[in-house]
Motif scaffolding. Structure first.
Motif: not given
Length: 210
Positions: A84-87, A195-199, A201-203
């Motif tokens: 996935e993109k965030s990782y 939690t949703k925002l952190a996910l 933004k990839g935090v």
């Protein structure tokens, strides 16, 4: 070249060790670990680190960050089941040298090592090339101070203010003040929104949520 293998499965480490040491007589695995904690206290003097993203105590990207700080000249290869993109974006933001899909790692590891030895970024062919251009941090998170960003990450992982105070060794009242400031700056009203925002933004990564 001296290698470190960080993976919590001994059989996996043994397999990669065999691949590496059979490829070149000058390549040698000199350090093995199964957790972040082992790396924190023991890793030293290696040229290339192969890091599984899923470890029992911390995320492998945190290990990559630790190694980047302790051994800035060492190459870092991430092995991951996640595409996935965030990782991938988070790995690129840490300036890792290679990101390999775990399903292809046995076939691609040696190719990746040769590539990064030439200072080339290597991504598994299955990963879309648009990840090659790291994105800038979203301005919404630029509103946070470094301490607030640290606490934001812990909140996103599921810690409450009292637990945050224990993790980073501050007074509970101070943690509550920081939490209120974060919620206000980001216009958030609930733990789920944090939690949703952190996910997004990839935090944090999905497997870091408690």
């Amino acid at each position: 070249m001296k290698f470190a293998l960080i993976d919590d499965h001994q059989m996996v480490r043994e397999g990669f060790k065999a691949l590496i040491e059979e490829e070149d007589p000058d390549w040698q695995v000199t350090f093995e670990a199964s957790s972040y904690n082992e790396c924190l206290h023991n890793i030293d003097d290696v040229d290339c680190c192969v890091i599984d993203i899923s470890l029992p105590d911390r995320n492998g990207l945190e290990v990559a960050q630790l190694i980047g700080e302790k051994l800035p000249c060492a190459k870092r290869i991430i092995l991951s089941m996640y595409e996935e993109k965030s990782y991938i974006q988070r790995a690129l933001d840490l300036s890792v040298d290679a990101y390999l899909s775990k399903r292809d790692a046995a076939d691609e590891l040696i190719t990746a090592i040769h590539a990064i030895a030439k200072n080339q970024l290597f991504l598994s062919p299955s990963i879309n090339t648009h990840f090659l251009k790291p994105q800038k941090t979203d301005s919404v998170l630029d509103k946070l101070t470094p301490r607030e960003l640290e606490i934001f990450k812990l909140l996103a992982q599921g810690f409450n203010a009292k637990q945050v105070s224990q993790v980073i060794d501050i007074m509970p009242k101070t943690a509550h003040v920081h939490r209120a400031s974060i919620m206000n700056k980001l216009n958030l009203t609930s733990q789920i929104q944090v939690t949703k925002l952190a996910l997004e933004k990839g935090v944090i990564l999905i497997d870091e949520i408690g």
